[in-house]
Design a protein around this motif. Structure first.
Motif, PDB file in Angstrom:
ATOM      1  N   PHE A 155       0.854  -1.184   0.000  1.00 56.76           N
ATOM      2  CA  PHE A 155       0.000   0.000   0.000  1.00 56.76           C
ATOM      3  C   PHE A 155       0.892   1.236   0.000  1.00 56.76           C
ATOM      4  CE2 PHE A 155       0.738  -1.171   4.398  1.00 56.76           C
ATOM      5  CZ  PHE A 155       1.039   0.034   5.018  1.00 56.76           C
ATOM      6  N   LYS A 156       0.294   2.384  -0.279  1.00 62.77           N
ATOM      7  CA  LYS A 156       1.032   3.646  -0.317  1.00 62.77           C
ATOM      8  C   LYS A 156       0.643   4.512   0.870  1.00 62.77           C
ATOM      9  CE  LYS A 156       1.813   3.964  -5.307  1.00 62.77           C
ATOM     10  NZ  LYS A 156       1.585   4.761  -6.542  1.00 62.77           N
ATOM     11  N   LEU A 157       1.658   5.074   1.524  1.00 64.49           N
ATOM     12  CA  LEU A 157       1.451   5.995   2.627  1.00 64.49           C
ATOM     13  C   LEU A 157       2.133   7.311   2.285  1.00 64.49           C
ATOM     14  CD1 LEU A 157       0.435   6.469   5.561  1.00 64.49           C
ATOM     15  CD2 LEU A 157       2.716   5.770   6.322  1.00 64.49           C
ATOM     16  N   GLN A 158       1.361   8.381   2.305  1.00 68.96           N
ATOM     17  CA  GLN A 158       1.891   9.709   2.012  1.00 68.96           C
ATOM     18  C   GLN A 158       1.853  10.565   3.268  1.00 68.96           C
ATOM     19  OE1 GLN A 158      -0.085  11.768  -1.203  1.00 68.96           O
ATOM     20  NE2 GLN A 158       0.796  13.750  -0.652  1.00 68.96           N
ATOM     21  N   ILE A 159       2.991  11.168   3.609  1.00 70.14           N
ATOM     22  CA  ILE A 159       3.070  12.127   4.705  1.00 70.14           C
ATOM     23  C   ILE A 159       3.557  13.436   4.108  1.00 70.14           C
ATOM     24  CG2 ILE A 159       4.071  12.678   6.952  1.00 70.14           C
ATOM     25  CD1 ILE A 159       4.424   9.688   7.428  1.00 70.14           C
ATOM     26  N   TYR A 172       5.624   6.765   0.622  1.00 67.64           N
ATOM     27  CA  TYR A 172       6.275   5.493   0.938  1.00 67.64           C
ATOM     28  C   TYR A 172       5.427   4.362   0.363  1.00 67.64           C
ATOM     29  CZ  TYR A 172       8.315   8.490   4.576  1.00 67.64           C
ATOM     30  OH  TYR A 172       8.923   9.515   5.262  1.00 67.64           O
ATOM     31  N   GLU A 173       6.077   3.399  -0.272  1.00 66.22           N
ATOM     32  CA  GLU A 173       5.387   2.173  -0.684  1.00 66.22           C
ATOM     33  C   GLU A 173       5.791   1.077   0.290  1.00 66.22           C
ATOM     34  OE1 GLU A 173       5.906  -0.553  -4.413  1.00 66.22           O
ATOM     35  OE2 GLU A 173       4.430   1.006  -4.911  1.00 66.22           O
ATOM     36  N   ILE A 174       4.820   0.565   1.020  1.00 65.37           N
ATOM     37  CA  ILE A 174       5.089  -0.370   2.108  1.00 65.37           C
ATOM     38  C   ILE A 174       4.548  -1.744   1.743  1.00 65.37           C
ATOM     39  CG2 ILE A 174       4.689  -0.856   4.553  1.00 65.37           C
ATOM     40  CD1 ILE A 174       4.369   2.173   4.950  1.00 65.37           C
ATOM     41  N   LYS A 175       5.387  -2.750   1.892  1.00 65.48           N
ATOM     42  CA  LYS A 175       4.988  -4.121   1.593  1.00 65.48           C
ATOM     43  C   LYS A 175       4.502  -4.819   2.857  1.00 65.48           C
ATOM     44  CE  LYS A 175       7.900  -4.812  -2.476  1.00 65.48           C
ATOM     45  NZ  LYS A 175       8.919  -5.676  -3.136  1.00 65.48           N
ATOM     46  N   ILE A 176       3.453  -5.588   2.699  1.00 67.89           N
ATOM     47  CA  ILE A 176       2.874  -6.342   3.807  1.00 67.89           C
ATOM     48  C   ILE A 176       3.508  -7.727   3.840  1.00 67.89           C
ATOM     49  CG2 ILE A 176       0.757  -7.339   4.738  1.00 67.89           C
ATOM     50  CD1 ILE A 176      -0.753  -5.051   3.324  1.00 67.89           C
ATOM     51  N   LYS A 177       4.046  -8.092   4.994  1.00 67.23           N
ATOM     52  CA  LYS A 177       4.728  -9.376   5.126  1.00 67.23           C
ATOM     53  C   LYS A 177       4.037 -10.244   6.176  1.00 67.23           C
ATOM     54  CE  LYS A 177       9.187  -7.148   4.132  1.00 67.23           C
ATOM     55  NZ  LYS A 177      10.541  -6.845   4.665  1.00 67.23           N
ATOM     56  N   ASN A 178       4.129 -11.541   5.969  1.00 66.01           N
ATOM     57  CA  ASN A 178       3.712 -12.532   6.975  1.00 66.01           C
ATOM     58  C   ASN A 178       2.251 -12.398   7.393  1.00 66.01           C
ATOM     59  OD1 ASN A 178       6.434 -13.413   7.053  1.00 66.01           O
ATOM     60  ND2 ASN A 178       6.910 -11.824   8.556  1.00 66.01           N
ATOM     61  N   LEU A 179       1.377 -12.167   6.430  1.00 67.68           N
ATOM     62  CA  LEU A 179      -0.045 -12.055   6.756  1.00 67.68           C
ATOM     63  C   LEU A 179      -0.689 -13.441   6.689  1.00 67.68           C
ATOM     64  CD1 LEU A 179      -2.393 -10.261   7.520  1.00 67.68           C
ATOM     65  CD2 LEU A 179      -2.821  -9.862   5.094  1.00 67.68           C
ATOM     66  N   GLU A 180      -0.647 -14.142   7.805  1.00 69.81           N
ATOM     67  CA  GLU A 180      -1.255 -15.468   7.913  1.00 69.81           C
ATOM     68  C   GLU A 180      -2.520 -15.321   8.753  1.00 69.81           C
ATOM     69  OE1 GLU A 180       1.711 -18.717   8.623  1.00 69.81           O
ATOM     70  OE2 GLU A 180       3.034 -17.006   9.005  1.00 69.81           O
ATOM     71  N   LYS A 181      -3.623 -15.007   8.093  1.00 68.80           N
ATOM     72  CA  LYS A 181      -4.830 -14.616   8.826  1.00 68.80           C
ATOM     73  C   LYS A 181      -5.349 -15.719   9.744  1.00 68.80           C
ATOM     74  CE  LYS A 181      -8.362 -15.863   5.415  1.00 68.80           C
ATOM     75  NZ  LYS A 181      -9.573 -15.415   4.702  1.00 68.80           N
ATOM     76  N   ASP A 182      -5.298 -16.970   9.301  1.00 65.92           N
ATOM     77  CA  ASP A 182      -5.812 -18.058  10.135  1.00 65.92           C
ATOM     78  C   ASP A 182      -4.952 -18.253  11.381  1.00 65.92           C
ATOM     79  OD1 ASP A 182      -7.901 -18.539   8.382  1.00 65.92           O
ATOM     80  OD2 ASP A 182      -6.744 -19.966   7.194  1.00 65.92           O
ATOM     81  N   LYS A 183      -3.638 -18.121  11.221  1.00 65.81           N
ATOM     82  CA  LYS A 183      -2.741 -18.255  12.368  1.00 65.81           C
ATOM     83  C   LYS A 183      -2.936 -17.096  13.338  1.00 65.81           C
ATOM     84  CE  LYS A 183       2.034 -19.161  13.686  1.00 65.81           C
ATOM     85  NZ  LYS A 183       3.420 -19.416  13.217  1.00 65.81           N
ATOM     86  N   LEU A 213      -3.372   7.414   3.047  1.00 62.04           N
ATOM     87  CA  LEU A 213      -3.076   6.002   2.827  1.00 62.04           C
ATOM     88  C   LEU A 213      -3.992   5.490   1.725  1.00 62.04           C
ATOM     89  CD1 LEU A 213      -2.400   3.241   5.414  1.00 62.04           C
ATOM     90  CD2 LEU A 213      -4.107   2.846   3.651  1.00 62.04           C
ATOM     91  N   GLU A 214      -3.416   4.778   0.761  1.00 67.23           N
ATOM     92  CA  GLU A 214      -4.187   4.182  -0.332  1.00 67.23           C
ATOM     93  C   GLU A 214      -3.918   2.686  -0.372  1.00 67.23           C
ATOM     94  OE1 GLU A 214      -4.657   6.913  -4.032  1.00 67.23           O
ATOM     95  OE2 GLU A 214      -2.604   7.206  -3.317  1.00 67.23           O
ATOM     96  N   SER A 215      -4.991   1.904  -0.387  1.00 69.26           N
ATOM     97  CA  SER A 215      -4.857   0.449  -0.395  1.00 69.26           C
ATOM     98  C   SER A 215      -6.066  -0.156  -1.087  1.00 69.26           C
ATOM     99  CB  SER A 215      -4.752  -0.085   1.042  1.00 69.26           C
ATOM    100  OG  SER A 215      -6.024  -0.059   1.667  1.00 69.26           O
ATOM    101  N   SER A 216      -6.091  -1.475  -1.156  1.00 68.42           N
ATOM    102  CA  SER A 216      -7.238  -2.169  -1.737  1.00 68.42           C
ATOM    103  C   SER A 216      -8.473  -2.060  -0.848  1.00 68.42           C
ATOM    104  CB  SER A 216      -6.894  -3.646  -1.970  1.00 68.42           C
ATOM    105  OG  SER A 216      -6.428  -4.251  -0.778  1.00 68.42           O
ATOM    106  N   CYS A 217      -8.314  -1.526   0.363  1.00 70.79           N
ATOM    107  CA  CYS A 217      -9.444  -1.288   1.273  1.00 70.79           C
ATOM    108  C   CYS A 217      -9.910   0.165   1.209  1.00 70.79           C
ATOM    109  CB  CYS A 217      -9.057  -1.636   2.704  1.00 70.79           C
ATOM    110  SG  CYS A 217      -8.512  -3.338   2.924  1.00 70.79           S
TER     111      CYS A 217
END
Length: 219
Positions: free
Chosen positions: A143-147, A152-163, A200-204
């Motif tokens: 997602f993109k975060l602007q201040i 900033y382009e920030i990558k999402i890591k380790n998103l294991e929703k069930d865990k 902040l811009e994301s798929s949400c």
């Protein structure tokens, strides 16, 4: 599907994004929503926080419990962040929205706090957490975060929703529909100040907010 809430006919109603429109939904919670025949023209300024959870549970990337916040910190994606301090700290989080014995969907959270001492953070009563426009059943891995002018382009890591859901259930046996697990997928902290603009811009969907000093003067 992308779900949010708006004020409609003097009531708060769930809606879903339907092209350039918002389709009004019937039902009182996320698990019993159904389409109605009513459509509203999409307007970012009219979007409320997509849910009002009973609690927000913050965990870190190692699935350890960190903070519990009440729902009075939640504001809409276009609301200003009010504070009594000149400077705040900001961390973006992934909100995992609880459904009936499952993760219902995702949203983005901008979490502001007043002090930062290593791993200890002070979420004062004067801070707020804007939620993204929508709860989405999918989330992209960045997602993109602007201040102000910096992006900033920030990558999402380790998103294991069930865990994540399983680990949180170990120490919170009572999770209600619409509760939110705020997942700090990485130790990212930004220092921000009064009058800063944040987007902040994301798929949400997006969040657009500015930090403003709380005015104690009343008329």
């Amino acid at each position: 599907m992308k779900i949010s809430r708006v004020n409609y006919n003097q009531k708060t109603k769930f809606v879903r994004l339907d092209g350039r429109y918002l389709r009004v939904l019937s039902g009182s919670n996320l698990e019993d929503l159904k389409d109605s025949e009513f459509l509203l023209l999409y307007s970012f300024e009219k979007i409320l926080a997509p849910i009002k959870p009973s609690k927000i549970i913050t965990i870190d990337s190692k699935f350890k419990f960190k903070f519990l916040r009440a729902n009075n910190c939640v504001v809409s994606p276009s609301s200003n962040v009010l504070t009594i301090k000149e400077e705040l700290y900001l961390t973006p989080q992934i909100g995992l929205v609880i459904g009936k014995n499952r993760i219902f969907g995702f949203l983005m959270v901008l979490s502001f706090f007043t002090d930062c001492f290593g791993d200890v953070r002070d979420y004062g009563l004067d801070t707020y957490s804007p939620f993204s426009e929508f709860i989405s059943n999918e989330i992209e891995d960045k997602f993109k975060l602007q201040i102000n002018e910096k992006i900033y382009e920030i990558k999402i890591k380790n998103l294991e929703k069930d865990k994540i859901f399983f680990e949180v259930k170990k120490f919170f046996h009572k999770l209600f529909i619409s509760d939110v697990i705020a997942y700090e997928f990485e130790d990212i902290v930004f220092k921000v100040k009064v009058n800063d603009f944040i987007k902040l811009e994301s798929s949400c969907g997006k969040i657009e907010t500015s930090i403003k000093l709380f005015n104690f003067n009343t008329t």
